[in-house]
Design an enzyme around this catalytic site. Structure first.
Site: not given
Ligand code: NAD
Length: 494
Positions: A166, A175, A190, A242, A244, A247, A264-265, A296, A298-299, A397
């Protein structure tokens, strides 16, 4: 619910369908399948989204599968024309897209506008790669045997499942979507369950630009829907951004079918201020690195390392800058930092801060929330001084407006502190010494190092991390390659 109601724009109240499959909006049979969408800036409910069922997910993947041969058979140049149109239409719809991000996520105008510029730049870049053509052409491989000829070809992977968080919903979607479409993949997206109107708005533009039905499909919902999508046997590639923790689950699921994977975690990145740094510049980079998007990111450079000799000067200037940050809704004058994305996320960030304080972290100073900020999920920026290396605020984080500052005496100590994490997404170095900048660039475990520059991101430059920050690279030619399979042929020479 009437279909007219589902079509309303987010300017009023929206009900997003559970899925968009081959251009059709799929409505759930029951209101139980709805979750609310809030404005982070006001705390008000601004809409609903329906949740896709297992059969919706299956239908979306099968639609993408059915569209694959047609899309991969479309010449790269023609795909590029469509991507270019996406960029043009996004520019034409800039005000709507900016307004949407301000309304749903509470981003200040400048941040919301930058997101839209990033989307446009990304589609333009992959459109240009398609037009240029070289990245799609077979390459001859010289062999020691003249009677034979070999070539390597880059073919689209197939059906790509794109899962986004989000914090930068439109940017993260772009991207993934732009290189996947450029490569000739078909897609099931999704969106984040929290910011889905942003992703839907972008997909409206993609459809208007002429991407054929079935090439891009959407399923709405949370982790369960994401899990169904990643487990689907007809998905060939997963690109996930999302946490780690999620991921790791995605990686385990992908292993079942050896699906291609980009992750990308999270991150816990460092900003290093050497003894020869321009302190004013360092403070500007610290504010931007720690508090853009309310931290909010990741970077986020939430671990700030400052040379002992500059520490007092830096902290005094940092305090002034943080106290001057206007934390307010996007329509307020001079709003510079927006809210956190949800009540639940703010509670999580506050709990982590309290946990850090309870185990010895000292708050050096905080900013304040403007009086006009009522009802939203705002949190004042907080700066913690000299936490111990095992304090949770230093190790984990936080994903919110909490920055830690620690002093160091030698470059070796700074590198060791910066690398003392299992993440490895980005790092920033502030120094006037070009040789030392290169020294840090080589030694810091990070996918991208910025030297004396803000967190600039260009689609030409790849994005991705080491260690727990993920696997693979997005953007650049590598981003395109991540949606292609490298294949070879050997045949008699002509
Ligand atoms: P999240 O992992 O809770 O959710 C991310 C997405 O994955 C959402 O669409 C969610 O519904 C889905 N999801 C959650 N669990 C899943 C599963 N088991 N299988 C498949 N899909 C699943 O993360 P968030 O709270 O939405 O975002 C914050 C996180 O994202 C932070 O840890 C941040 O560092 C990371 N992030 C990383 C980057 C990057 O480029 N490295 C960029 C942006 C955000």
């Amino acid at each position: 619910m009437s279909s007219q109601e589902t079509q309303q724009s987010v300017a009023t109240v929206t009900v997003l369908p559970s899925a968009r499959i081959s251009g059709q909006r799929i409505l759930a049979d029951t209101a139980d399948a709805r979750t609310p969408i809030f404005s982070a800036a006001s705390g008000e409910r601004v809409g609903w989204q329906e949740t896709a069922s297992a059969s919706d997910v299956d239908a979306a993947v099968l639609a993408a599968r059915a569209a694959f041969d047609g899309w991969r058979g479309t010449p790269a140049a023609a795909r590029g024309e469509i991507l270019k149109r996406v960029a043009v239409l996004a520019e034409a719809g800039r005000e709507h897209l900016v307004g949407l991000q301000m309304r749903i996520s509470g981003k200040p105008r400048l941040e919301a506008d930058t997101d839209v510029s990033d989307v446009i730049a990304c589609f333009s870049y992959y459109a240009a790669l398609c037009a240029q053509g070289a990245a799609f052409q077979a390459e001859i491989i010289p062999l020691p045997d003249d009677s034979l000829a070999a070539a390597q070809c880059y073919e689209p992977v197939g059906v790509a499942a794109l899962i986004v968080p989000w914090n930068f919903p439109m940017v993260t979607t772009a991207w993934k979507l732009a290189p996947a479409l450029a490569a000739g993949c078909t897609i099931v997206l999704k969106p984040s369950e929290i910011t889905s109107p942003a992703e839907h708005a972008l997909i409206d533009i993609v459809a208007e630009a002429g991407v054929p039905d079935g090439v891009v499909n959407i399923v709405n919902g949370g982790a369960n829907v994401g899990a169904l999508l990643t487990a689907h046997p007809c998905v060939d590639k997963i690109s996930f951004t999302g946490s780690t923790a999620a991921g790791k689950q995605v990686m385990r699921t992908a292993a079942e079918d050896m699906k291609r994977l980009t992750l990308e975690l999270g991150g816990k990145s460092a900003l290093i201020v050497r003894q020869d740094a321009d302190v004013e510049m360092a403070v500007g980079l610290a504010v931007g690195g720690a508090f853009t998007n309310a931290g909010q990111m990741c970077s986020a450079t939430s671990r700030i390392l400052v040379h002992d000799s500059l520490y007092r000067k830096f902290m005094a200037a940092f305090e002034l800058a943080v106290r001057a940050l206007v934390v307010a809704p996007p329509d307020a004058d001079n709003a510079a930092m927006g809210p956190l994305i949800s009540e639940a996320h703010r509670a999580r960030v506050r709990a982590l801060l309290q946990q850090g304080i309870d185990s010895g972290a000292r708050v050096a100073f905080s900013g304040r929330i403007a009086d006009v900020a009522e009802g939203g999920f705002f949190m004042a920026p907080v700066v913690v001084a000299e936490p111990s290396a095992d304090n949770i605020l230093w190790t984990d984080e936080v994903f919110g407006p909490v920055a830690c500052v620690k002093s160091f005496r030698t470059d070796e100590e700074a590198v060791a502190l910066a690398n003392g994490t299992r993440y490895g997404l980005v790092a920033t170095v502030v120094t006037r010494n070009a040789e030392m900048a290169e020294h840090y660039r080589m030694r810091l475990r990070a996918g991208l190092v910025w030297v004396n520059t803000p967190q600039l991101i260009y689609p030409q430059v790849c994005w991705g991390g080491l260690g727990l920050s993920g696997v693979g690279r997005e953007l650049g030619v590598s981003g395109l390659r991540s949606y292609q399979e490298l294949r070879h042929v050997i045949r008699p020479a002509a």
